[in-house]
Design an enzyme around this catalytic site. Structure first.
Site, PDB file in Angstrom:
ATOM      1  N   LYS A 126     -10.782  -0.485   9.965  1.00  0.00           N
ATOM      2  CA  LYS A 126     -10.813  -1.824   9.231  1.00  0.00           C
ATOM      3  C   LYS A 126     -11.345  -3.027  10.078  1.00  0.00           C
ATOM      4  CE  LYS A 126      -7.349  -0.213   6.010  1.00  0.00           C
ATOM      5  NZ  LYS A 126      -8.450   0.306   4.959  1.00  0.00           N
TER       6      LYS A 126
ATOM      7  N   HIS B 183       0.955  -1.159  -0.227  1.00  0.00           N
ATOM      8  CA  HIS B 183       0.027  -0.057  -0.031  1.00  0.00           C
ATOM      9  C   HIS B 183       0.801   1.258   0.003  1.00  0.00           C
ATOM     10  CE1 HIS B 183      -2.818   2.823   1.703  1.00  0.00           C
ATOM     11  NE2 HIS B 183      -3.991   2.237   1.309  1.00  0.00           N
TER      12      HIS B 183
ATOM     13  N   GLN C  14      -4.736  -5.245   6.866  1.00  0.00           N
ATOM     14  CA  GLN C  14      -5.656  -6.130   6.325  1.00  0.00           C
ATOM     15  C   GLN C  14      -5.598  -7.489   7.086  1.00  0.00           C
ATOM     16  OE1 GLN C  14      -7.728  -5.410   4.206  1.00  0.00           O
ATOM     17  NE2 GLN C  14      -6.953  -3.254   3.514  1.00  0.00           N
TER      18      GLN C  14
ATOM     19  N   CYS D 147      -4.489   2.395  -3.575  1.00  0.00           N
ATOM     20  CA  CYS D 147      -3.330   2.986  -3.318  1.00  0.00           C
ATOM     21  C   CYS D 147      -2.381   2.032  -3.239  1.00  0.00           C
ATOM     22  CB  CYS D 147      -3.573   3.289  -1.609  1.00  0.00           C
ATOM     23  SG  CYS D 147      -4.904   4.434  -1.321  1.00  0.00           S
TER      24      CYS D 147
ATOM     25  N   ASP E 212       3.071  -4.211   7.946  1.00  0.00           N
ATOM     26  CA  ASP E 212       1.766  -3.693   7.610  1.00  0.00           C
ATOM     27  C   ASP E 212       0.761  -4.706   7.892  1.00  0.00           C
ATOM     28  OD1 ASP E 212      -0.759  -2.192   6.963  1.00  0.00           O
ATOM     29  OD2 ASP E 212       0.244  -1.940   4.917  1.00  0.00           O
TER      30      ASP E 212
END
Length: 413
Positions: A224, A122, A201, A370, A198
């Site tokens: 999220k 991302h 998700q 993104c 990261d």
């Protein structure tokens, strides 16, 4: 399915109809919907508890401080952090990644030092490093993405040679690919580099154990994972946080201030300058309670089963007209399905698909997500993206599939 059959009832926004059809929300990779318990927790905070934290000695302020620190403790348990003090609240994962780049990178990276990322990142895990390339002259290296949607680790040893940091997504927001974080952590550490993950998700969808990951930094965001916007998390080992300079300066993060300078307070507050987002932290804590009650193993099983159903159904109905990017095995991916659709008159633009689906009450995202370097790898300017979560079911996929048929009919002329 392993989740409650009536789970949609917990999400007020899903009770609506749009354009005469029930709302089918398939954009949770962008932001998730909120259960009533999260909405109630934030409203209750403002109705009964609101005050500034870590400042007042009156009971209301003590309650507010307890609410903030109680939420921090929930986050620490949820990700199996060794210490609550290792959980830093930020406004989102992007700020968390910028904190790493600016505070850790600013103190530890010099011209010529290498940071390794991948082509499936991302922009939040790309642009902060580009900024250090411009500011400090660091070198940015890229792990390629293979045709199967997985990272191509063939040249990993060469990419890691002399690197100071590896910064990788745990799950692609475009391909759904789940990366082998423990393997990457072992390789990074063997090369003398730290590993940042990261997990924006990942944390909402899989049981997360930052110790088992072997990571040095993990970032994710609340909105999220059924929580509110405006609250994110940075987790890092205590010794790393203690050695890092502060990211922002001001109130809350200081131990003392004189005309000559300042000293910082303890972690994690050293990185939380100014009045924090207390109600948002309370909402995140309520979201964690909700997910914990569901059981993260059940959340993951539901996602694998529903992803398998979606991939099978879309191919059965639309055949070669639809191409779904990423791994073909549902167990190797999350519930993110980015696709291109070929109608009778050629490829239908993702934005046109999104508009037609919207007329059927189906919400999907269209665009580059993104992740423009990954779009270049895929040879696309944009894709349509379906992203699933706990409140989605097979009926949602059926409505999506039917709506795609309407798009096919419309753009065949």
């Amino acid at each position: 399915m392993t989740l409650p059959a009536d789970i949609k009832d917990d999400f007020p926004v899903l009770r609506q109809e749009f354009h005469g059809s029930r709302l089918v929300y398939l954009d949770s990779g962008n932001t998730s919907q909120k259960p009533q318990s999260v909405i109630d927790a934030m409203a209750d905070y403002y109705e009964t508890t609101n005050a500034n934290v870590h400042r007042g000695s009156y009971e209301l302020a003590v309650r507010a401080t307890d609410a903030l620190e109680g939420a921090r403790a929930k986050v620490a348990r949820f990700i199996n952090a060794p210490s609550v003090s290792e959980v830093v609240f930020t406004k989102n994962a992007t700020e968390s990644m910028n904190l790493i780049a600016r505070a850790w990178g600013g103190a530890n990276l010099q011209a010529g030092d290498a940071v390794v990322i991948s082509e499936m990142e991302h922009h939040a895990n790309i642009v902060p490093w580009h900024m250090l390339v411009a500011d400090k002259g660091i070198e940015l290296r890229w792990i390629p993405v293979g045709a199967d949607g997985h990272l191509d680790l063939t040249d990993l040893d060469r990419l890691l040679d002399g690197a100071k940091l590896v910064s990788i997504t745990a799950m692609s927001n475009v391909l759904g690919t789940l990366n082998d974080i423990p393997r990457l952590a072992e390789a990074a550490h063997a090369a003398g580099a730290l590993l940042a993950v990261d997990a924006s998700q990942y944390v909402p969808h899989l049981a997360t154990d930052v110790q088992a990951m072997g990571a040095d930094f993990v970032v994710f965001t609340g909105h999220k994972m059924l929580g509110p916007m405006g609250i994110g998390v940075l987790w890092a080992h205590a010794e790393i946080l203690e050695a890092m300079p502060p990211f922002l300066g001001g109130g809350e993060m200081i131990l003392n201030v004189t005309k000559e300078g300042f000293t910082t307070t303890e972690i994690p507050w050293k990185f939380e300058a100014g009045t924090p987002m207390v109600a948002e932290a309370v909402g995140l804590g309520a979201a964690i309670d909700y997910l914990t009650d569901l059981g993260m193993d059940n959340v993951r099983q539901h996602e694998v089963e529903l992803t398998a159903y979606a991939m099978r159904k879309l191919k059965e109905v639309h055949g070669d007209k639809i191409t779904i990017h990423g791994p073909t095995e549902p167990a190797e991916r999350g519930g993110v399905l980015s696709f291109v659709f070929e109608g009778e008159a050629g490829e239908v633009h993702p934005h046109d698909i999104a508009q037609v689906l919207d007329q059927a009450g189906v919400c999907v995202r269209a665009g580059h997500h993104c992740a423009k370097p990954l779009m270049t790898v895929l040879g696309a300017n944009a894709t349509s993206r379906v992203s699933l979560y706990v409140y989605n079911d097979e009926a949602d996929i059926d409505q999506l599939t039917d709506a795609l048929g309407a798009a096919d009919d419309l753009f065949s002329f």
